[in-house]
Design a protein around this motif. Structure first.
Motif: not given
Length: 779
Positions: A38, A40, A47, A773-777
């Motif tokens: 994963t 971010h 996602d 892929l995850r969106a970074a905070p």
């Protein structure tokens, strides 16, 4: 004593090997990207999943189109960061910043032509949808750059890439357009030929396209042309002559382009074709495409599947571009070859012609900056200037690629979304340059062809030579889109393109001078193999893409084999050729002799004529048995030429199997000629094919071998009855990192004519690696 010396030497060797191994392990650790787990990342909207198959080909799945294109930018940055930056630096003319004075002449050429400035004007002309997707792609590239991994080239040269911009995604298409259009070079050569031998010299080097040669469209497929054009090919009239200083400056541009691997040659060509269901076993169309371009390391193309909410395309992408350039979606498939109408003209301006001037600065690594004073005229950029003496003048280049309003990116993105012929054709209305021959097929059974792009209207002159910038020589707009070559569901159920003439003589518009179409050997062979056939399958298409029967041999062999006794070694070679089947396969020694013989005939022709003749020109001279190519006008003039060139060819061939001297060379743009680094970054492999075979692999001859650097850079075969059964392959591998397992894993299969699954079905992907892929905070 000797044992002690040997032990010491072995110790030093072992230490060196261990140091090399440690260095490679370090570089590999620092440069290979994360392919699973994963990440971010900043700028992602939802996602997204990237599943790489056993060949490293990413299959991207996202809920939004922008996120799918974002992920494409990210994988391009992961696998091709150096290629992205190097291509961008070429477009910008900023190579000397990292390569030093060795790249200064290339930067001068690139700045003078103004590729980057043209890209900046094109961005504003694009549709809002294209701008959104380009911006998403830019964010993805920059996210990839920010991951902390870098390409080996950056470690070697000691710098990191600047952030990607939206303009960068447009700029590389300008360089592709240059690579696919060489009329300016032909005008330069034609002017020299005219000055030396008059208009007849032009025909000796490149005869008019044969009257019986295959054309892409037949007369009954020509579009209606209500514009009633007055265009005509008026024939060439030699200009008064270009000052030597102009010729010298343009030769410098040409040399710089060659150093960058950009040199247009029509005969190196590309192929595509489409057959309707009437000819196939499935009853649905089959579409084939194999664009022939410079073999480079890393390879030009990057295979990928991109799926968002509406967007779902698979095929060949180009790092830097946010679209599938060649491929298919769920309903529509397309392929491209170079159409190559004449869209470039050199205009001779008086020295006092009004121009706009600007100054640009080239930063040079290890040296002082270099300042350039550049000029822009109403005809285009001034690419050569002679301002002193009675012959003072300037040369300006007119070319749609460098003009404002280029919406070609809209066309390619539109093709990705098209669901039928009407939508595909509508997308093509945005196409500007370089003009391409698009073949089309869809799951409903339709096939089509269209050659979009801005083609200038000339009235009373043919564009084959430099002309004065006067009222008699101007472009009068563009050929209307509806009157460009195109057809939908032709009666014979077949469209074949191989850079051959696209239209018969009845077509009223002048696309280009009749001598500039590629020799018809490939088009004739493909048409011969498809016409009247039924029950065709993908296997048949693959066999045709790999076809290496020499058309020139079939045309020339009677004249070549009629040569009288020519010495023992030459006679032995002739005996072998009499038994030869004309197949340019890697195990054939006769293929080696013939290709060297043809190469020597062309080399001799260049000496006699001042420019290398086309294969067709050589065949025409040998068939006639006379003419300037052979050095005279009597019927016996060709015999001495044939004898001498055969003797030279036999000496060079040395009974070698073709594959020992005919090899595909993929070269690295920066390190390809550095002896210590070339083995790591270049690739070399024996391969079949030759001059004007369907599987084109035209020898260069420059290094004393038959190695070639232009070939099928990508191949695809698409089955519209079962799209997931389609096939594709690149010429090298997905990764630009030579330490990656995906750097060259397609090479052997490519040389052998093998393919990979062009499938959206995970069952066809083999062993996979999945990256989430995850969106970074945001803070």
């Amino acid at each position: 004593m000797l044992t002690t010396v040997l032990r010491a030497a072995l110790g030093l060797l072992l230490a060196a090997l261990l140091a090399l191994l440690a260095g490679l392990i370090y570089v590999r650790t620092q440069t290979l990207p994360q392919l699973s787990g994963t990440l971010h990342v900043a700028g992602l909207g939802s996602d997204t999943t990237i599943t790489r198959d056993q060949y490293g080909i990413p299959h991207i799945q996202a809920s939004r189109d922008e996120d799918a294109v974002y992920a494409l930018g990210l994988v391009h940055a992961q696998d091709r960061a150096w290629q992205l930056d190097f291509q961008r630096r070429i477009a910008q003319g900023r190579l000397a910043e990292v390569l030093g004075t060795a790249a200064l002449e290339q930067d001068r050429f690139l700045r003078t032509w103004g590729f980057q400035r043209a890209a900046e004007t094109a961005l504003d002309a694009l549709s809002p949808q294209s701008r959104r997707l380009i911006s998403a792609y830019t964010a993805g590239v920059n996210a990839g750059f920010a991951l902390g991994k870098t390409a080996p080239e950056f470690l070697i040269l000691g710098y990191e890439p600047d952030p990607w911009t939206d303009v960068d995604s447009v700029a590389w298409s300008k360089l592709m357009s240059f690579d696919l259009g060489g009329n300016w070079k032909q005008e330069l050569s034609n002017a020299a030929l005219c000055a030396e031998g008059g208009p007849q010299a032009l025909k000796a080097v490149a005869p008019p396209y044969p009257a019986q040669g295959p054309t892409i469209l037949s007369e009954d497929e020509l579009p209606v042309t209500p514009s009633a054009p007055t265009n005509s090919d008026s024939g060439a009239a030699c200009p008064a002559g270009l000052p030597a200083a102009h010729v010298e400056q343009l030769q410098q541009h040409l040399a710089a382009a060659r150093q960058l691997g950009m040199e247009f040659e029509a005969s190196r060509g590309s192929n595509n074709w489409v057959v309707s269901g009437a000819h196939t076993a499935s009853g649905k169309p089959l579409l084939a495409d194999d664009p022939h371009l410079k073999l480079q390391s890393p390879m030009l193309w990057y295979l990928a599947e991109v799926q968002g909410e509406e967007l779902h395309a698979i095929g060949a992408t180009i790092p830097g571009l946010p679209a599938v350039v060649i491929g298919r979606n769920e309903r529509v498939a397309w392929g491209v070859t170079n159409h190559d109408p004449d869209v470039q003209d050199l205009f001779i301006l008086p020295p006092d012609a009004p121009v706009q001037t600007r100054e640009e600065r080239i930063r040079v690594k290890g040296s002082a900056d270099v300042r350039l004073n550049l000029e822009q005229s109403e005809y285009g950029p001034v690419i050569s200037s002679v301002i002193s003496g009675p012959q003072g003048s300037k040369l300006a280049l007119s070319w749609p690629t460098l003009m404002s309003g280029d919406t070609t990116m809209d066309a390619f993105l539109g093709a990705n979304y098209a669901q039928n012929w009407d939508e595909f054709r509508t997308a093509m209305q945005s196409y500007v340059a370089p003009s391409q021959s698009f073949v089309y097929a869809d799951v409903d059974g339709n096939i089509g062809y269209i050659a979009p792009g801005r083609v200038p209207v000339r009235r009373g002159w043919d564009g084959s030579l430099p002309v004065p910038a006067d009222g008699q020589h101007r472009w009068d707009g563009w050929i209307p889109f509806g009157e460009l070559p195109q057809t939908f569901n032709p009666a014979d159920g077949l469209v074949v393109t191989a850079n051959n003439r696209s239209v018969p003589q009845a077509y009223p518009w002048l696309l280009t001078n009749d001598r500039t179409w590629a020799d018809p050997y490939r088009a004739a062979r493909i048409t011969e193999q498809l016409t009247g056939k039924s029950g065709l399958t993908l296997d048949d298409m693959a066999a045709l893409q790999g076809d290496v029967l020499s058309g020139p041999w079939r045309e020339m062999k009677e004249a070549l084999l009629a040569l009288p006794s020519a010495g023992l070694s030459a006679e032995a070679a002739l005996d072998r050729l009499r038994q030869w089947d004309g197949q340019l396969s890697t195990d054939s020694s006769s293929a080696t002799v013939f290709e060297w013989w043809l190469a020597e005939l062309k080399a001799q022709g260049q000496q006699h004529l001042g420019a290398e003749p086309s294969t067709r020109a050589v065949a025409a001279a040998l068939t006639a048995g006379e003419g300037p190519l052979c050095g005279g006008a009597s019927k016996q003039d060709c015999t001495p030429l044939l004898a001498s060139t055969l003797e030279t060819a036999v000496q060079k061939a040395a009974r070698l199997p073709y594959g020992e001297t005919h090899q595909a060379l993929s070269t690295h743009g920066a390190f390809g000629e550095i002896r210590a680094l070339a083995p790591l970054f270049n690739a070399l492999i024996p391969a079949p094919g030759g001059s004007d075979t369907v599987n084109v692999a035209r020898p260069n001859r420059e290094d004393g071998t038959l190695a070639f650097t232009h070939a099928a850079s990508y191949r695809q075969l698409i089955d519209l009855s079962d799209p997931d059964a389609s096939l594709f392959t690149g010429s090298l591998g997905q990764s630009g990192n030579p330490l990656s397992p995906y750097a060259r894993d397609q090479l052997r299969g490519w040389a052998a004519g093998q393919y990979l699954p062009m499938s959206s079905d995970p069952a066809d992907w083999g062993r996979t690696r999945v990256l989430h892929l995850r969106a970074a905070p945001t803070h």
